[in-house]
Motif scaffolding. Structure first.
Motif, PDB file in Angstrom:
ATOM      1  N   ARG A   7       0.862  -1.192   0.000  1.00 61.85           N
ATOM      2  CA  ARG A   7       0.000   0.000   0.000  1.00 61.85           C
ATOM      3  C   ARG A   7       0.895   1.238   0.000  1.00 61.85           C
ATOM      4  NH1 ARG A   7      -2.604   3.694   2.699  1.00 61.85           N
ATOM      5  NH2 ARG A   7      -1.586   3.231   4.663  1.00 61.85           N
ATOM      6  N   GLU A   8       1.562   1.448  -1.114  1.00 58.64           N
ATOM      7  CA  GLU A   8       2.483   2.564  -1.319  1.00 58.64           C
ATOM      8  C   GLU A   8       2.272   3.119  -2.724  1.00 58.64           C
ATOM      9  OE1 GLU A   8       6.329   0.833  -0.800  1.00 58.64           O
ATOM     10  OE2 GLU A   8       5.938   0.267   1.282  1.00 58.64           O
ATOM     11  N   GLN A  14       2.867  -0.290 -10.636  1.00 55.28           N
ATOM     12  CA  GLN A  14       3.105  -1.732 -10.622  1.00 55.28           C
ATOM     13  C   GLN A  14       1.815  -2.492 -10.934  1.00 55.28           C
ATOM     14  OE1 GLN A  14       4.753  -2.380  -6.720  1.00 55.28           O
ATOM     15  NE2 GLN A  14       6.825  -1.848  -7.372  1.00 55.28           N
ATOM     16  N   ALA A  15       0.705  -2.067 -10.354  1.00 57.32           N
ATOM     17  CA  ALA A  15      -0.592  -2.707 -10.616  1.00 57.32           C
ATOM     18  C   ALA A  15      -0.967  -2.530 -12.089  1.00 57.32           C
ATOM     19  CB  ALA A  15      -1.666  -2.122  -9.706  1.00 57.32           C
ATOM     20  N   ALA A  43      -6.461   1.421  -7.725  1.00 59.96           N
ATOM     21  CA  ALA A  43      -5.267   1.216  -6.906  1.00 59.96           C
ATOM     22  C   ALA A  43      -4.879   2.514  -6.187  1.00 59.96           C
ATOM     23  CB  ALA A  43      -4.106   0.716  -7.768  1.00 59.96           C
ATOM     24  N   ALA A  44      -4.980   3.638  -6.877  1.00 54.12           N
ATOM     25  CA  ALA A  44      -4.663   4.927  -6.246  1.00 54.12           C
ATOM     26  C   ALA A  44      -5.604   5.216  -5.079  1.00 54.12           C
ATOM     27  CB  ALA A  44      -4.732   6.051  -7.277  1.00 54.12           C
ATOM     28  N   ASP A  50      -7.016   4.087   2.138  1.00 48.92           N
ATOM     29  CA  ASP A  50      -7.114   2.916   3.017  1.00 48.92           C
ATOM     30  C   ASP A  50      -6.534   3.275   4.382  1.00 48.92           C
ATOM     31  OD1 ASP A  50      -7.060   0.496   4.319  1.00 48.92           O
ATOM     32  OD2 ASP A  50      -5.947  -0.558   2.769  1.00 48.92           O
ATOM     33  N   GLU A  51      -7.371   3.209   5.406  1.00 54.21           N
ATOM     34  CA  GLU A  51      -6.937   3.579   6.754  1.00 54.21           C
ATOM     35  C   GLU A  51      -6.276   2.433   7.511  1.00 54.21           C
ATOM     36  OE1 GLU A  51     -10.927   1.762   7.309  1.00 54.21           O
ATOM     37  OE2 GLU A  51     -10.147   3.144   5.846  1.00 54.21           O
ATOM     38  N   THR A  52      -6.105   1.279   6.885  1.00 51.03           N
ATOM     39  CA  THR A  52      -5.492   0.131   7.540  1.00 51.03           C
ATOM     40  C   THR A  52      -3.990   0.151   7.273  1.00 51.03           C
ATOM     41  OG1 THR A  52      -5.939  -1.264   5.637  1.00 51.03           O
ATOM     42  CG2 THR A  52      -7.578  -1.280   7.415  1.00 51.03           C
ATOM     43  N   HIS A  53      -3.303   1.096   7.800  1.00 48.56           N
ATOM     44  CA  HIS A  53      -1.882   1.334   7.543  1.00 48.56           C
ATOM     45  C   HIS A  53      -1.059   0.053   7.567  1.00 48.56           C
ATOM     46  CE1 HIS A  53      -2.752   5.551   7.717  1.00 48.56           C
ATOM     47  NE2 HIS A  53      -3.396   5.345   8.854  1.00 48.56           N
ATOM     48  N   GLY A  54      -0.195  -0.073   6.590  1.00 52.15           N
ATOM     49  CA  GLY A  54       0.724  -1.187   6.545  1.00 52.15           C
ATOM     50  C   GLY A  54       0.230  -2.397   5.791  1.00 52.15           C
ATOM     51  N   HIS A  55      -1.050  -2.459   5.468  1.00 47.72           N
ATOM     52  CA  HIS A  55      -1.570  -3.624   4.756  1.00 47.72           C
ATOM     53  C   HIS A  55      -1.302  -3.497   3.261  1.00 47.72           C
ATOM     54  CE1 HIS A  55      -3.755  -5.711   7.947  1.00 47.72           C
ATOM     55  NE2 HIS A  55      -3.943  -4.512   8.453  1.00 47.72           N
TER      56      HIS A  55
END
Length: 133
Positions: A7-8, A14-15, A43-44, A50-55
């Motif tokens: 999620r960067e 890449q997608a 994807a953007a 997305d508030e689920t940081h790190g996923h």
């Protein structure tokens, strides 16, 4: 075909490249640019909202009976919202583009958490190529 992405911001191109590779492998040329634009926008949205940081998130492609489906799966339960941006706004047009370019799109819950945002495109069924048709 499915692939996982971080999620960067780097995951958006890449997608897009992943979808391009799959479409090339399947021999899909019609509506190619529309599909790439839609996966970029979806994807953007994951990367920005997305508030689920790190996923991570996943992009999946499937096809059957002349219908190609692209899914973006993430861990957030927050649904995307179609906005009405002002003429000078620099954001908020992604889902408007998806709505105009795709033959359909929607959001479905995903167990045990998260959602799937999907978009579909009507295309000619393929014969004699490596594809889901």
């Amino acid at each position: 075909m499915t692939r996982e992405f971080p999620r960067e911001a780097v995951a958006v191109p890449q997608a897009r490249s992943f979808v391009r590779e799959v479409l090339d492998t399947w021999g899909v040329t019609e509506r190619f640019d529309d599909m790439l634009t839609c996966v970029s926008e979806l994807a953007a949205n994951v990367v920005r909202h997305d508030e689920t940081h790190g996923h991570s998130f996943h992009v999946a492609l499937s096809g059957r009976d002349g219908l190609l489906r692209i899914e973006v799966l993430d861990a957030s339960r927050r649904h995307p919202v179609v906005k009405s941006p002002s003429a000078d706004s620099t954001t908020g047009r992604g889902l408007l583009l998806v709505n105009e370019l795709a033959d359909g799109w929607g959001v479905e819950p995903r167990d045990p958490r998260g959602k799937v945002v999907w978009t579909e495109f009507k295309i000619a069924a393929r014969q004699g190529v490596t594809s889901p048709w």
